[in-house]
Every structure is written in structure tokens, then in C-alpha cells.
Design an enzyme around this catalytic site. Sequence first.
Site, PDB file in Angstrom:
ATOM      1  N   HIS A 104     -21.387 -19.028  -0.479  1.00  0.00           N
ATOM      2  CA  HIS A 104     -20.654 -20.136  -1.076  1.00  0.00           C
ATOM      3  C   HIS A 104     -20.678 -21.302  -0.092  1.00  0.00           C
ATOM      4  CE1 HIS A 104     -18.878 -17.466  -4.114  1.00  0.00           C
ATOM      5  NE2 HIS A 104     -18.521 -16.634  -3.155  1.00  0.00           N
ATOM      6  N   CYS A 160     -18.918 -25.668  -5.318  1.00  0.00           N
ATOM      7  CA  CYS A 160     -19.797 -24.773  -4.563  1.00  0.00           C
ATOM      8  C   CYS A 160     -21.223 -25.032  -5.019  1.00  0.00           C
ATOM      9  CB  CYS A 160     -19.390 -23.325  -4.833  1.00  0.00           C
ATOM     10  SG  CYS A 160     -20.520 -22.127  -4.107  1.00  0.00           S
ATOM     11  N   HIS A 163     -23.039 -22.316  -6.941  1.00  0.00           N
ATOM     12  CA  HIS A 163     -22.365 -21.839  -8.154  1.00  0.00           C
ATOM     13  C   HIS A 163     -21.764 -22.960  -9.007  1.00  0.00           C
ATOM     14  CE1 HIS A 163     -21.993 -18.194  -5.379  1.00  0.00           C
ATOM     15  NE2 HIS A 163     -22.923 -17.922  -6.258  1.00  0.00           N
ATOM     16  N   MET A 168     -17.991 -23.061 -10.517  1.00  0.00           N
ATOM     17  CA  MET A 168     -17.174 -22.905  -9.309  1.00  0.00           C
ATOM     18  C   MET A 168     -16.871 -24.278  -8.699  1.00  0.00           C
ATOM     19  SD  MET A 168     -17.768 -20.425  -6.044  1.00  0.00           S
ATOM     20  CE  MET A 168     -16.675 -20.498  -4.621  1.00  0.00           C
TER      21      MET A 168
END
Length: 175
Positions: A104, A160, A163, A168
Site C-alpha cells: 500500500h 493508495c 488500490h 482504497m
Amino acid sequence: MLAEAERRMRMTSMVAGLAIVVAACGGEKKAEDQQTTAAPGQQESTAATTPAANAPAATAPAGTGKTHDVNMVLDGSKYKYDPDNLTIKAGDVVRFHNKSGGPHNVSFWPDSVPSGAADVLKKNMPDQMAPLQSPLETEPDAVYQISFAGAPKGEYKFYCLPHLALGMHGKLTVQ
Ligand SMILES: [Cu+2]
């Protein structure tokens, strides 16, 4: 031709080196002899962010406020920051923990932070891989820490990088 180009490169690098030395301490001569590759790192290490830049997962930079923890997780099939919405004060520190589903990172949209915040984040985010983008956190339980010392009030939206398409992202508000 090549020799000429190389001479110019060297001059440029020496000038850059000298500028850094002057900025750093005004006396040290060593940087003159170093290669260009050493210059950017040196330059960064002279910035106000030195503690954070050298120790992304260690002690808090000189902050005055509280520390907030945000976990970066894979929960079922959902990648998320937990919490994905938090309120802090200028001077607080936010620690992002790589808990599961990594790698991440923490990236801020330059147009979704308050006026003047990008400059603060550029100084306060260690080891950016691009402006306002933290490195990818791959190690389990790795911690990425951002000081909000000097951060303007307002909303900061972040995501992120690996993601983002999976939803995210999060928001923090500096009060
Ligand atoms: Cu992620």
C-alpha cells in the site's frame, strides 16, 4: 564533442555541489568531489525533514501534537484505510500501518488538499517516489509516518496508488 559535454556536466555537478554545501553549512568541501548521484540525496538531507527522511518507521519527527494510527488493510475483498476518515490538528502525526493486502501507499491529490498544503507535505513526507506520494510499503507492519506540522487547515484527500481502482482512499481534516 563528448569531452566538451562531459566537462559541462562536471561543471554543472560541481556548481550544484557547491550550492548544496553553501546551503548546508557553508564550510564543508567534500561535496565538491562527489559524483552527481550524491547531490540529490545531500540536498534533501539538508531540508527541514531530516529526522523523518532518515527514519520513516521510527520515532516521531519533532511534532507538538498527537499521533494517529491508520491501518492499511485488506478486509474480506475490500482494500481500505481504517479509519478512512479522521480529524487531526496541525502538528499532529499520522502513522500509516501496512497491515494486510499490501503493498500500500499514501498519495495525496495535489488538487484535493488546502492551499499551501502541497509544499508542507513535500517537506513532511519522507522518501516520496513522486510529489505527494509515499513509497510503496511492502514489509509487513511497515509504518509510514507523516507529520502535519505547519499544515494548513482543511480537507486532505488521499489514496493508495496500487488500490485506487479498488476504492482504497480516505480523507483527513486538519482543524
Ligand atoms: Cu492499498
